[in-house]
Write an enzyme that holds these catalytic residues in place. Structure first.
Site, PDB file in Angstrom:
ATOM      1  N   SER A 107       0.769  -1.199   0.185  1.00 23.94           N
ATOM      2  CA  SER A 107      -0.092   0.027   0.025  1.00 23.94           C
ATOM      3  C   SER A 107       0.751   1.178   0.017  1.00 23.94           C
ATOM      4  O   SER A 107       0.298   2.486  -0.591  1.00 23.94           O
ATOM      5  CB  SER A 107      -0.710  -0.099   1.230  1.00 23.94           C
ATOM      6  OG  SER A 107      -1.644  -1.197   1.641  1.00 23.94           O
ATOM      7  N   HIS A 128      -1.813  -3.312  -6.972  1.00 21.35           N
ATOM      8  CA  HIS A 128      -2.289  -2.719  -5.742  1.00 21.35           C
ATOM      9  C   HIS A 128      -3.911  -3.318  -5.820  1.00 21.35           C
ATOM     10  O   HIS A 128      -4.653  -2.491  -6.506  1.00 21.35           O
ATOM     11  CB  HIS A 128      -2.214  -1.338  -5.232  1.00 21.35           C
ATOM     12  CG  HIS A 128      -2.721  -1.002  -4.047  1.00 21.35           C
ATOM     13  ND1 HIS A 128      -3.480   0.102  -3.757  1.00 21.35           N
ATOM     14  CD2 HIS A 128      -2.591  -1.547  -2.641  1.00 21.35           C
ATOM     15  CE1 HIS A 128      -3.839   0.309  -2.359  1.00 21.35           C
ATOM     16  NE2 HIS A 128      -3.160  -0.833  -1.927  1.00 21.35           N
ATOM     17  N   ASN A 179      -5.196   5.653  -1.926  1.00 24.31           N
ATOM     18  CA  ASN A 179      -4.906   5.907  -0.636  1.00 24.31           C
ATOM     19  C   ASN A 179      -4.380   7.405  -0.339  1.00 24.31           C
ATOM     20  O   ASN A 179      -4.656   8.105   0.539  1.00 24.31           O
ATOM     21  CB  ASN A 179      -3.763   5.131   0.007  1.00 24.31           C
ATOM     22  CG  ASN A 179      -4.584   3.695   0.399  1.00 24.31           C
ATOM     23  OD1 ASN A 179      -5.689   3.760   0.314  1.00 24.31           O
ATOM     24  ND2 ASN A 179      -3.982   2.620   0.063  1.00 24.31           N
TER      25      ASN A 179
HETATM   26  N1  NAD Z   1      -5.695  -4.867   4.357  1.00 23.99           N
HETATM   27  C1  NAD Z   1      -6.375  -4.126   3.302  1.00 23.99           C
HETATM   28  O1  NAD Z   1      -7.099  -3.732   3.355  1.00 23.99           O
HETATM   29  C2  NAD Z   1      -5.019  -3.997   2.306  1.00 23.99           C
HETATM   30  C3  NAD Z   1      -5.397  -3.641   0.828  1.00 23.99           C
HETATM   31  C4  NAD Z   1      -4.431  -3.317  -0.029  1.00 23.99           C
HETATM   32  C5  NAD Z   1      -2.973  -3.736  -0.023  1.00 23.99           C
HETATM   33  N2  NAD Z   1      -2.619  -4.246   1.286  1.00 23.99           N
HETATM   34  C6  NAD Z   1      -1.478  -4.784   1.599  1.00 23.99           C
HETATM   35  O2  NAD Z   1      -1.406  -6.032   1.463  1.00 23.99           O
HETATM   36  C7  NAD Z   1      -0.072  -6.669   1.941  1.00 23.99           C
HETATM   37  C8  NAD Z   1      -0.964  -7.634   3.058  1.00 23.99           C
HETATM   38  O3  NAD Z   1      -1.815  -7.327   3.738  1.00 23.99           O
HETATM   39  P1  NAD Z   1      -2.956  -7.808   4.696  1.00 23.99           P
HETATM   40  O4  NAD Z   1      -4.015  -7.105   5.225  1.00 23.99           O
HETATM   41  O5  NAD Z   1      -3.138  -9.065   3.933  1.00 23.99           O
HETATM   42  O6  NAD Z   1      -1.771  -8.530   5.947  1.00 23.99           O
HETATM   43  P2  NAD Z   1      -2.040  -9.515   6.860  1.00 23.99           P
HETATM   44  O7  NAD Z   1      -1.091  -9.126   7.931  1.00 23.99           O
HETATM   45  O8  NAD Z   1      -3.402  -9.913   6.982  1.00 23.99           O
HETATM   46  O9  NAD Z   1      -1.344 -10.729   6.114  1.00 23.99           O
HETATM   47  C9  NAD Z   1       0.054 -11.089   5.663  1.00 23.99           C
HETATM   48  C10 NAD Z   1       0.335 -12.557   5.405  1.00 23.99           C
HETATM   49  O10 NAD Z   1       1.683 -12.606   5.203  1.00 23.99           O
HETATM   50  C11 NAD Z   1       2.127 -13.656   5.580  1.00 23.99           C
HETATM   51  N3  NAD Z   1       3.537 -13.657   5.546  1.00 23.99           N
HETATM   52  C12 NAD Z   1       4.591 -12.495   6.543  1.00 23.99           C
HETATM   53  N4  NAD Z   1       5.795 -12.745   6.248  1.00 23.99           N
HETATM   54  C13 NAD Z   1       5.756 -13.741   5.004  1.00 23.99           C
HETATM   55  C14 NAD Z   1       6.881 -14.170   4.169  1.00 23.99           C
HETATM   56  N5  NAD Z   1       8.264 -13.916   4.428  1.00 23.99           N
HETATM   57  N6  NAD Z   1       6.516 -15.061   3.323  1.00 23.99           N
HETATM   58  C15 NAD Z   1       5.290 -15.631   2.929  1.00 23.99           C
HETATM   59  N7  NAD Z   1       4.232 -14.743   3.973  1.00 23.99           N
HETATM   60  C16 NAD Z   1       4.592 -14.100   4.905  1.00 23.99           C
HETATM   61  C17 NAD Z   1       1.565 -13.434   7.280  1.00 23.99           C
HETATM   62  O11 NAD Z   1       2.102 -14.731   7.751  1.00 23.99           O
HETATM   63  C18 NAD Z   1       0.208 -13.341   6.665  1.00 23.99           C
HETATM   64  O12 NAD Z   1      -0.462 -14.269   6.681  1.00 23.99           O
HETATM   65  C19 NAD Z   1       0.406  -5.370   2.809  1.00 23.99           C
HETATM   66  O13 NAD Z   1       1.348  -4.872   1.848  1.00 23.99           O
HETATM   67  C20 NAD Z   1      -0.734  -4.336   2.731  1.00 23.99           C
HETATM   68  O14 NAD Z   1      -0.305  -3.079   2.557  1.00 23.99           O
HETATM   69  C21 NAD Z   1      -3.615  -4.238   2.276  1.00 23.99           C
END
Ligand code: NAD
Length: 271
Positions: A107, A128, A179
């Site tokens: 993000s 994204h 964002n």
């Molecule tokens: N939550 C939202 O609304 C949203 C929207 C758009 C983008 N994003 C982006 O998406 C990404 C993930 O967000 P999220 O909300 O799903 O986070 P989250 O914390 O729910 O999920 C992250 C996942 O990554 C896994 N992980 C961590 N390190 C790892 C590794 N080295 N190898 C493989 N897996 C690994 C974790 O175990 C977890 O399951 C972030 O970069 C966030 O900014 C989030």
């Protein structure tokens, strides 16, 4: 987000490999996909056969080597530049096809930083997605200064022709398009509430009924996650140094106190 992205790929008929750091977390991702596909069948968006076929396209794993043969990799690990950089460094080592695209769902972390962790910066790009991925129709494509036009075009075709979603193209600047516009609005709403200017209910009702938004800004903060809002606001403030973007103290205290929103059962509202 990772399970949502794997789900839309599998639903589009692509073989998708979902990798997490433990078997439990990978299984939790698969359970989310199964629940989401079940809901889509209930709502008659897909047939039971589509659901079955999507599940057959899906493989789970904990070993990053499992993705070595993939043509498109979408990183969606925690929003931490160090963790993401390490994942990109490893992907660069293991991915076999020289034409493979390495994308990040970040993000806020600059794409160029992730590209520099690889020897193939022309193939590194931001893709994204929005939450929840199977429902939200938009993907921002974010080229860094070094992303090739060929990579951008292949991503556009993937998003529009394969996934059937819409794309917009944004520069590699904090917040991209959505964002960068949304965060100042949400931060202003929190500041207005913190200042005692209006009740949270009236702030939300004002924007819902006054501008036809499906939910008010404080309810939206709770949906997105107040920790995520704080991370985005911190990055935006860091990039532009505009006081209007600085996260209000109330937001920081709420995150420190675990009032993260819906996922924690408490945020601006109780769930
Ligand atoms: N939550 C939202 O609304 C949203 C929207 C758009 C983008 N994003 C982006 O998406 C990404 C993930 O967000 P999220 O909300 O799903 O986070 P989250 O914390 O729910 O999920 C992250 C996942 O990554 C896994 N992980 C961590 N390190 C790892 C590794 N080295 N190898 C493989 N897996 C690994 C974790 O175990 C977890 O399951 C972030 O970069 C966030 O900014 C989030």
């Amino acid at each position: 987000m990772g399970s949502g992205i794997a789900e839309v790929c599998a639903r589009a008929g692509l073989d998708a490999v979902l990798v997490d750091i433990s078997a439990e977390l990978a299984a939790a991702g698969k359970a989310r996909i199964e629940a989401s596909l079940g809901k889509a069948v209930e709502r008659e968006k897909i047939t039971d056969q589509d659901r079955q076929e999507a599940l057959e396209h899906l493989t789970l794993g904990t070993d990053l080597d499992r993705v070595a043969g993939c043509d498109l990799l979408v990183e969606a690990v925690v929003e931490d530049a160090r963790v993401k950089t390490e994942v990109f460094r490893r992907l660069d080592e293991i991915v076999e096809s020289p034409g493979a695209i390495l994308a990040s769902n970040t993000s806020s972390i600059p794409i160029i930083k992730l590209a520099r962790a690889t020897q193939r910066s022309g193939s590194v790009v931001g893709l994204h997605f929005f939450n929840p991925v199977p429902v939200m129709n938009l993907v921002e494509i974010v080229p860094s200064l070094e992303t090739s036009e060929e990579t951008i075009e292949r991503c556009r075709v993937f998003v529009t022709d394969v996934l059937g979603k819409e794309v917009i193209r944004a520069a590699d600047r904090a917040g991209f398009i959505v964002n960068a516009l949304l965060a100042p609005y949400l931060v202003s709403a929190i500041r207005m509430y913190e200042g005692g200017f209006a009740t949270k209910e009236d702030i939300d009702k004002g924007m819902q009924l006054g501008t036809n938004h499906p939910m008010g800004p404080l309810a939206l903060c709770d949906l997105i996650g107040n920790d995520t809002i704080l991370a985005i606001a911190d990055v935006l403030y860091d990039e532009y140094k505009d006081p209007a973007l600085a996260p209000p103290p109330l937001l920081r205290r709420m995150v420190e106190g675990g009032l993260l929103g819906r996922k924690a059962g408490r945020g601006f509202y109780e769930y």
